[in-house]
Design a protein around this motif. Sequence first.
Motif, short mmCIF file in Angstrom:
data_model
loop_
_atom_site.label_atom_id
_atom_site.label_comp_id
_atom_site.label_asym_id
_atom_site.label_seq_id
_atom_site.Cartn_x
_atom_site.Cartn_y
_atom_site.Cartn_z
N PRO A 207 20.07 -8.15 1.67
CA PRO A 207 20.04 -8.58 3.09
C PRO A 207 20.67 -10.01 3.39
CG PRO A 207 17.91 -9.24 1.83
CD PRO A 207 18.77 -8.35 0.83
N SER A 208 21.07 -10.13 4.47
CA SER A 208 21.85 -11.50 5.01
C SER A 208 20.74 -12.24 5.32
CB SER A 208 22.58 -11.08 6.24
OG SER A 208 21.72 -10.69 7.48
N GLU A 209 21.05 -13.62 5.62
CA GLU A 209 20.23 -14.48 5.92
C GLU A 209 19.32 -14.25 7.11
OE1 GLU A 209 21.77 -18.73 6.73
OE2 GLU A 209 19.71 -18.87 7.90
N GLN A 210 20.04 -13.89 8.16
CA GLN A 210 19.36 -13.33 9.53
C GLN A 210 18.26 -12.31 9.22
OE1 GLN A 210 18.68 -15.31 11.94
NE2 GLN A 210 20.03 -16.54 10.97
N GLU A 211 18.82 -11.29 8.20
CA GLU A 211 17.98 -10.15 8.02
C GLU A 211 16.70 -10.45 7.36
OE1 GLU A 211 20.93 -6.06 7.85
OE2 GLU A 211 20.70 -7.55 6.00
N ASP B 83 5.85 -6.68 13.38
CA ASP B 83 6.73 -7.17 12.10
C ASP B 83 6.49 -5.96 11.29
OD1 ASP B 83 3.97 -7.28 10.72
OD2 ASP B 83 3.72 -9.46 11.71
N ILE B 84 7.12 -6.12 9.86
CA ILE B 84 7.35 -5.22 9.01
C ILE B 84 6.02 -4.59 8.79
CG2 ILE B 84 7.73 -4.61 6.51
CD1 ILE B 84 10.05 -6.47 6.30
N ALA C 259 8.60 -9.57 1.10
CA ALA C 259 10.01 -9.74 0.58
C ALA C 259 10.01 -8.45 -0.11
CB ALA C 259 10.37 -10.99 -0.08
N ALA C 260 9.22 -7.96 -1.00
CA ALA C 260 9.36 -6.72 -1.80
C ALA C 260 9.60 -5.67 -1.08
CB ALA C 260 8.07 -6.64 -2.71
N ASP C 261 9.06 -5.49 0.14
CA ASP C 261 9.10 -4.28 1.11
C ASP C 261 10.50 -4.52 1.57
OD1 ASP C 261 9.52 -2.68 3.30
OD2 ASP C 261 7.19 -2.56 3.51
N LEU C 262 11.12 -5.65 1.87
CA LEU C 262 12.16 -5.80 2.50
C LEU C 262 13.53 -5.11 1.37
CD1 LEU C 262 14.59 -6.84 4.38
CD2 LEU C 262 14.41 -9.10 3.19
N MET D 21 1.02 -1.13 0.01
CA MET D 21 0.00 -0.16 -0.24
C MET D 21 1.04 1.28 -0.09
SD MET D 21 -3.08 0.44 2.52
CE MET D 21 -4.09 2.01 2.72
N ASP D 22 0.97 1.91 -0.89
CA ASP D 22 1.76 3.19 -1.27
C ASP D 22 3.25 2.68 -1.09
OD1 ASP D 22 -0.32 4.72 -1.96
OD2 ASP D 22 -0.75 5.02 0.48
N GLY D 23 3.35 1.48 -1.73
CA GLY D 23 4.78 1.03 -1.60
C GLY D 23 5.07 0.02 -0.36
N LEU D 24 4.43 0.08 0.56
CA LEU D 24 4.94 -0.37 1.91
C LEU D 24 3.93 -1.77 2.19
CD1 LEU D 24 4.95 2.60 4.32
CD2 LEU D 24 6.80 1.55 3.24
N ALA D 25 4.47 -2.97 2.64
CA ALA D 25 4.15 -4.10 3.03
C ALA D 25 3.00 -4.00 4.20
CB ALA D 25 4.77 -5.24 3.32
#
Lengths: 161, 786, 284
Positions: free
Chosen positions: A121-125, C103-104, A111-114, A53-57
């Motif tokens: 990102p790292s595995e943990q991120e 969460d995010i 994931a798109a937001d991330l 929504m407006d680019g944010l998950a």
Amino acid sequence: MKKQINLTVNGKAYSHEVEARLLLVHYLRDELRLTGTHVGCDTSSCGSCTILMDGLAVKCCTLLAVQADGANITTIEGLADNDSLHPLQEGFREEHGLQCGFCTPGMIMTAADLLSTNSDPSEQEIRHALEGNFCRCTGYHNIVKSIQYAANKINNKEVAS
Amino acid sequence: MTKMIGKSVKRVEDKRFITGKGQYTDDIILPNMTYAQFVRSPYAHAKVLGVDTSEALAHPGVVAVYTGADFAEINGVPCGWQVDFKNGDTMKEPKHPLIVVDKARHAGDAVAIVIAESREAARDAADLVDVDYEELEAVVDPKKAAEEGAPLVHDDVPNNICFDWELGNPKEEVDAAIAAASHVTTLEFANQRVAPNAIEPRSYIGDYDSTNDKYTLYTSTQNPHLIRLLMCAFVLGIPEHKVRIVSKDVGGGFGSKIFHYTEEALVTYISKQLGRPVKWTAERSEAFLTDAHGRDHVSKAEMGFDAEGKITGLRIKTYASMGGYLSTFAPAVPTYLHGTLLQGVYTTPKIHIDVVATFTHTSAVDAYRGAGRPEATYLLERLMDTAALEMEMDPAELRFKNFIPAFNGIDEPGYATNVALQYDSGNYAPVLERALEMTGYKDFRKEQAEARANGKLLGIGFSTYIEACGIAPSAVVGALGARAGLFEVSQVRVHPTGKVSVFTGAHSHGQGHETTFAQVVADKFGIPMEDVDIVHGDSDTVAFGMGTYGSRSLAVGGSALVKSIEKIIDKGTKIAAHKLEAAEEDLEFAEGKWTVKGTDKSIGFADISLTAYVPHDYPAGLEPGLDFSSFYDPANFTYPFGAHIAIVEVDKDTGKVSLKRFIAVDDVGNVINPMIVDGQIHGGVVQGIGQALLEHAFYDEDGQLVTGSYMDYAMPRADDVPMIETDRTTTPCPHNPLGVKGAGEAGAIGSTPAVVNAVMDALAPYGIKNLSMPLTSESVWRAMKG
Amino acid sequence: MIPAAFDYHKATSVAEAVGLLKEHGMDAKILAGGHSLIPAMKLRLNQPELLIDISGIADLKGIKDEGRKLVIGAACTHGAIASSAEVNKDAPILAITAKTIGDIQIRNKGTIGGSIAHADPAADWPAALIAADATIEVLGGGGSRTIAATDFFTGIYDTALEEDEVIIAIHVPKVSSTFTSAYAKFFQPASRFAIVGCAVVMEMKDNYCVSARVAFTGVSDMAFFDEKVSSALAGKSLNDETIAAAAAQAAQGVDTLGDHFASEEYREHLAKVYAERAIREAIA
């Protein structure tokens, strides 16, 4: 009581009269018939309903349709143009990041937001970023790899075959 | 044409899922559709004194409200597996009504169903149904349920005992073996109740077409044809040929969508009453209360050893909850899927298990990923690591000492266990050897010693499991109480242009059959995978099927597929012989064409397909067409096995367990698509980890499900688990054409005890040997505190 | 997951929202991000007749630097606060805490004002705001007032807000680089809400703790300022001994919650462990 809403979904403008209590997820699924956005719980926990929504998950099971008035929304159906695949969609297919497919749209949209804020990102991120999304099939292993694949692709890195 | 079997082909079905075009039942909206909402008992046990629906009926948009009385003449949903008491009496099988009439027997039991024009109206009106309850005392523990004076779930089931049952060597022989043992390890624990939690909640649409007197049930099931059979023949008494079951895309099952649920019959029945489609989709909190749960055993396990560490005897007593009603396969789980697995991979000479199955005021318990086999493996593998600790032996060494020697099932008939099974093929030491190698076991023990010296609690746990899957030979399971055959069905239709449609009775809800089955067909026919379509989940197009569960799709469904493929090739050979003017025995079929041996004369698959449908120049007496069906009834179960190793660290201050590594070496026989098999292992392992550390469908003493939402029911999230380190050995199944065994449940069977064993190893300095799952931070902290 | 029916009004000013609150009383609820309210409405635990949406009011969304303090609009999302350069620099405890909320997706939509008005005893914000010595600016029928964060939380889902008051902003004193902050949380494994959350803000001069504010959430039916731990730190050189001694004072004299996931005894223990972890993290 019905309210008028005007919004853009996957690049297309819509205008509807909706009941105030209509959840955004039901609006997308039932009114616009964009059924790729799923409902897996009733406590805002599972993330299957994640859209941009407006680019944010966001979890659209926890939003009213009226709150989306004026918003620009992207659902899984609109993530890529026409017949092409977004790097995340490609990653999920290449790395077997899905089994039953039910949580998949929500995973991809999260994931798109991330990746929009952290393209490498790292595995943990990645694992941390997925804390609002349940998958019961994959054990997350290949989902992590799918997102790494997409990140590499976006960064024009060599993608392991 | 390259070989397709054994390749990690990307999944054919993924395109629709990653673009949001999957079609799950709740995605369907039919014209003129109504919506159902249930009114469910808030009490675990209560008399229903009255249900007043008048206010709900008057609510705008409400089409109908039904209560138990409306279905009093209709049968309940049946149980598909009969287990008899030790004395030969038939198990107690009380009616499971579509809607309760007199009494609610678990929290969430349906008391009324509201049908309305919209989801909103149905939901609003449900609040207006006025139910008069008299709350009664409840019992939730499977062992306490059998005690004198426990509240009865069904008035005509004394002591709540559904059945008692035993298996193995004569009890006295086992008692003697344990009495004579130089060491006996004893453990008592619960294998806690868990909720399957497929992320797609159950969803059904009943749609009656009065013009053709035909019903369609869209259902999120693993098992379309069996649902049709059970619903038509046992519940509604409607003709089977007038019912179509559609279950296209299903969002996970893990067992919970095998069973025939009351809601399926209700939407089907009511759609005819109203002449309109009726949709019901469970909310998650409703799913927690009404999906069949898994596990819920309370056991005492004793294992005897001689002075060298060889197992001499095993004695198990298990109380298993059935929940409030018998679900479709419930009685099979603690018996024929549990007791029969107690040989494990060990040479244990004497084994006896005693099971008491009880009703409790809880949701039904039935098969959940692994179904009985995880419970058996948990008993055995916890005993092994505990015994190693007690006898001061290395847990890996103890296993090597007790493994059944390798056998391939070809040079000998397999391995006959003391608990009714005949293992097909097995080679148990190499999986553990490989897992130890991947772990770096020797280095780990050094690292652990150093960590302990520094006050850190590091632990390693083992599990070497076996399971029985690919269920199952019909005659065998029939003798064991199954009320159905467990064969599988395939139809291979070669179209005139050489393209192929496959209709399978197996059902994919994440397993990837559209890919794996197509690989088999493409490989066998020597044609591109794009030329093959796999169709499942529609009883109007698929002749019959027994569905997918028990890791049976490829072992049974894939074998049925191969049978049909062979029939096609045989017939094609006849046509090719005619066209090439050669004898059939002079032809060979490879790479998509028939060739006269030793010549370059050949004819392709598409040419033969066309000839079969345009039979102008055709063998005399041969039917046109190229389309075959097969029913495959397996000769035996299949027996995958493996070794799982977990490494954990326990936070000394909080008791929180962190899983550092997980190593899984599995042998699932031949592998068609390694990528998909790895995925199955990953997912299974993490579900098993969930049971070990997080998950618990916990009922309080009043029968309230305390963990009835995702706010309270803890399941693994991405950051709770590490990458899963996997490898395989390959011991083909000797009795099916693909040599496959099955991979769906292996992960969940092997992983749980490995994790718990690892925590116990970490806690060894505290002298802690046994904790109940899930190993929550507080329970571990309390144990450390002493 | 269908809320009961209600009316919806999108307010264009806080005054308008206050007017509506005054008119409708308990039947009306303020909607900002909705991430505390809508879940409760879906389960019909909450059935307001009117929702007053304040998310469109620009005044409530900014983060302003007012010299000695930051003023964070009530409708700022957790995510916006987590990523704000001003907050990270001048009130880092809020940014640190914001990053751990939900969460995010929840951080993208849930707001600080909504969260604190909801006053979940396991929410993260209350501990951070108390440790930051924040005040909450509200506007109601009786005009505008500020409430110290330490006085704002009054019980389970209960605050010092009057029925017709709307949260306008959170005022947070800016801290200099001599201050150090941390938030350490032990979460419930399912909901991931805090079983114990400990926020620490300390002014340090090398190893010497000039002043300290330690606050807890999750432990009791409301977040609280832990006077004992705070004063045990202030005026001490921090080392293993002094830190342990201060942490050992944690959560004394409060009524500790106990539930399926953590008994009273375990929570009390965790409060000490997490006090120590937060202090150590702050000075790490």
